[in-house]
Design an enzyme around this catalytic site. Structure first.
Site, PDB file in Angstrom:
ATOM      1  N   GLN C 196     -33.699   4.614 -20.935  1.00 53.71           N
ATOM      2  CA  GLN C 196     -32.783   3.483 -20.781  1.00 53.71           C
ATOM      3  C   GLN C 196     -33.641   2.235 -20.584  1.00 53.71           C
ATOM      4  OE1 GLN C 196     -29.116   4.048 -20.942  1.00 53.71           O
ATOM      5  NE2 GLN C 196     -30.167   5.728 -21.981  1.00 53.71           N
ATOM      6  N   ARG C 216     -28.038   0.234 -16.173  1.00 53.79           N
ATOM      7  CA  ARG C 216     -28.823  -0.607 -17.085  1.00 53.79           C
ATOM      8  C   ARG C 216     -28.532  -0.197 -18.527  1.00 53.79           C
ATOM      9  NH1 ARG C 216     -33.199  -0.811 -14.404  1.00 53.79           N
ATOM     10  NH2 ARG C 216     -34.264  -2.072 -15.956  1.00 53.79           N
ATOM     11  N   ALA C 237     -20.773   1.587 -16.970  1.00 51.39           N
ATOM     12  CA  ALA C 237     -21.787   2.336 -17.719  1.00 51.39           C
ATOM     13  C   ALA C 237     -22.708   1.396 -18.509  1.00 51.39           C
ATOM     14  CB  ALA C 237     -21.096   3.323 -18.649  1.00 51.39           C
ATOM     15  N   HIS C 238     -23.666   1.992 -19.178  1.00 50.78           N
ATOM     16  CA  HIS C 238     -24.671   1.179 -19.868  1.00 50.78           C
ATOM     17  C   HIS C 238     -24.081   0.376 -21.015  1.00 50.78           C
ATOM     18  CE1 HIS C 238     -25.968   5.025 -22.317  1.00 50.78           C
ATOM     19  NE2 HIS C 238     -24.679   4.844 -22.345  1.00 50.78           N
ATOM     20  N   ASN C 239     -24.604  -0.834 -21.138  1.00 51.08           N
ATOM     21  CA  ASN C 239     -24.249  -1.735 -22.241  1.00 51.08           C
ATOM     22  C   ASN C 239     -22.810  -2.225 -22.203  1.00 51.08           C
ATOM     23  OD1 ASN C 239     -26.514   0.303 -23.585  1.00 51.08           O
ATOM     24  ND2 ASN C 239     -26.801  -1.878 -23.902  1.00 51.08           N
TER      25      ASN C 239
END
Lengths: 340, 340, 340
Positions: C196, C216, C237-239
């Site tokens: 990540q 991240r 969550a990511h993004n």
């Protein structure tokens, strides 16, 4: 780190297409590609970006190799190859072995010389930490805990007494392992605490997300098998067993003594009732509730998709009278039968 | 610790059946019993293990006493008796009183001599901690907090300023008490923070699970009454009131100013809308949403059980057209009425 | 702090009605008002308490001014005015600038002289902290983190490496920012961790609740825009991208790469599926699941309200056979058509 495309092919087992000598120093997206970057094509919806990519190389499946305008790593599983390439190009920094002077270390611990313990950690008595373990700042390791090789606690992780972690696990901040299970006996309307005397055993290659909690067993242990991946904000109750290589997404709650099989996938927000079993390979979709044992692998659901609220409110108003509707339908059928 | 069965009978008030002198040193399950172990039979599904148990004694209800092949403690409430026996045999280790030198203690605190404060705790100014309190490693106690006798903070618990805890509470790692409530005033599309000026008052004998958060009140206090048991990953918003001896399972969210009665049970994943009241003794089953006040005790539900997804998808497709179905049903009834 | 009503009117822009010289030293509720207290009337259900209030002044809307028995601050937005008044009367205590000697500070940090760092914090290498930032006890700030002016980390907050926070943010205990996203590639039944490599960028005036986690990005960053307010126990969550001034209530889960618009409101327990977009100004009601992009602003729902369980169980039994019911309804219609 920079490697040639040829080296990346060799180290990942992917097939090289094009220029082996091109130097790759980072991963990038297809659409924001740049010289020195390697991207990947796994999700077909991104295929439109392939022909114009400015990446120096792309990881892709055999069926896309002819369309690729740049050098490529060809792999039957481009996303897995991407994961390996990214790990090679951006290796996790390995902290220096040693114990930070601000850490508080208990008696009778066995801490391998190759272990890194960060600032302001507490390691209680009788803890055993194997080679290559990295414990980030602010972690608390209870008495009698055992941690296997190369496991990494990122920061602010709490392991309660006697918890066992396997090798190569990663635990993210806020994770709590081994808190007391919710064991209560009701006596004349008051709740009596039932001592939680088991522990938590976590296998190898397990990942535990941020602010996820796993309770210790009441009598026997809570067991998380090898290769299990747990996302953030998950609740795993006492005496749960999760089979190998099962992945659990965020905000899932698993009630006590539930036994989840291997290779399962529980999507976000799923709830699992206690004392049931879920077959290997089962998939449960988002925000569903598993209320009975699932004996046959497959995909299971009870989540509802949001609609415009005025439409939804009409549906729920009807839903409340569904039993009446069913009885009216039956009555109509009888009337028609009688007529005929 | 080892005690004779006779001593256990005497201390728990259970009736002895068989050999008073048998020495018991641990609790165990019926199926994995062993010499020196005492098991219990509370859930009828485990009755099949009774006749073959290798435990030295079993705790059970009067109706099972004749079937018991070994000595027994007979009790009208075997699970509660088990809880008492387990606590006698496996007492919680009591940490030595004293303040670990790495803890940071503020000014104007009153900390009783019989208090244990673990390593790397922060106790801010003006904190009052009563006799017998045990504060595990890495806890943060904000200014002005008051903690009652024999309360235990396991590790990594955060109490924000001016929170009050009663006696004999247990708070598990990651619990956060007294964080600001989600008070926001919208002004031209921007959110203005509303100062959260109340606190949290927690009664006696309350348990708070891992990574559970309880917000402070906006103006008046959030109140958790005596004997309340909160599992892990729970959100209690500002100005919530929870009545005495209510149990709340994991992943429940309770919105602001909701007033939950005494002796209620909220199962896992339940959501409670704000500004409503729930009658004493109410039970809400898993993943249900309480949207209106419940004035009459009873069992309430809105959770849905997972089905094979292809079956579920057919249902939800029909559900979307339920309003239309209801209208078609009405039309049919009219047609038949007209015909007749 | 004590101010005259006239001063409060001047500083908040509200219109004064009555005695400018009355001294106000605290906010209070309408029903528990007292001399020196100022209350507010924003929710009409509290109007009944207005005529008998013992508060010295009330903040209210123009339409209620005639009914007010005491002095008043008249405002088109009484709740926003209340927020300002409360902040003036009960200002957040500003900690002394300086670094507590027990904090562990890394190399190459830039920490402004006007920064307060509490006891037992860890600041890793290369961190940049701007003027007026207050970092409470037990926080962990990873390498390369940047924190903007006047941001406040209450206590026990974890920022992983390279996270960026804007100005005037507030982060509550247990918040974790920048933990690894749940990125996994399946290879022959085993999960390979996908590095990540992105970070988290948080804008100005953002609030993050207790025990909330924000992952991240995988390649690019997770982005939380200016003025976003996140309650407790949320998973981002990511993004994920969250647009400006959006408010997210407790226990919400937002899956990877979802893009939430500006000025949205997600109620408690909502789930958002990954890789979709939600239009600006969208409202999603409690415990709903957003499974597809929402392209038109509006109010969306899929939550179900709890009913008495026997009633609910009848409905769900019928629901399971809804497809059959629909087919029987169609059959009836055909029979009637045939007859006619």
């Amino acid at each position: 780190m920079a490697l040639t495309l040829g080296e990346l092919a060799e180290r990942t087992g992917a097939q090289l297409q094009g220029d082996a000598s091109v130097v790759i120093d980072a991963v990038c997206t297809l659409q924001d590609g740049r010289a020195g970057g390697i991207s990947f094509l796994a999700n077909p919806r991104y295929r439109k970006y392939l022909t114009d990519t400015r990446a120096s190389a792309v990881i892709l499946a055999p069926e896309h190799r002819v369309e690729c305008p740049v050098s490529a790593l060809v792999s039957a599983n481009p996303y897995a190859t991407y994961a390996r390439v990214a790990a090679l190009l951006s290796p996790e920094p390995v902290p220096e072995p040693g114990v930070h002077p601000s850490a508080v270390i208990g008696a009778d611990c066995h801490i391998d010389a190759g272990v890194s313990i960060g600032p302001l950690c507490v390691i209680e008595d009788g803890v055993d930490i194997a080679h290559g373990v990295a414990i980030g700042p602010g972690c608390i390791i209870g008495r009698g805990v055992r941690i296997g090789e190369d496991t990494r606690l990122v920061a602010n992780v709490t392991l309660c007494h006697d918890v066992q972690l396997g090798a190569r696990c990663v635990l993210h901040p806020g994770a709590v392992i081994g808190s007391d299970g919710f064991g209560l006996a009701n006596e004349a309307g008051h709740w009596l605490k039932v001592p939680q005397l088991g522990s938590v055993r976590i296998g190898n290659d397990v990942e535990v997300g941020a602010n996820t909690s796993i309770d210790r067993g009441a009598l026997e242990d809570t067991v998380i098998s090898d290769g299990v991946k747990l996302d953030n904000q998950i609740q795993v109750a006492h005496n749960v067993q999760i089979g190998a290589h099962t992945a659990v997404a965020g905000c899932v709650g698993i009630s006590g003594s539930a036994k989840i099989g291997a290779h399962c996938m529980l999507a976000g927000g799923v709830g699992v009732v206690g004392h049931l079993e879920i077959a290997d390979g089962t998939v449960v979709t988002g925000m569903s509730m598993v209320t009975k044992s699932i004996t046959e692998r497959g995909v299971y659901s009870s989540g509802l998709a949001a609609l415009p609220s005025d439409q939804w409110n009409k549906i729920t108003a009807r839903l409340k009278r569904l039993d009446e509707m069913a009885r009216r339908l039956r009555a109509l059928e009888r009337r028609l039968d009688d007529e005929e």
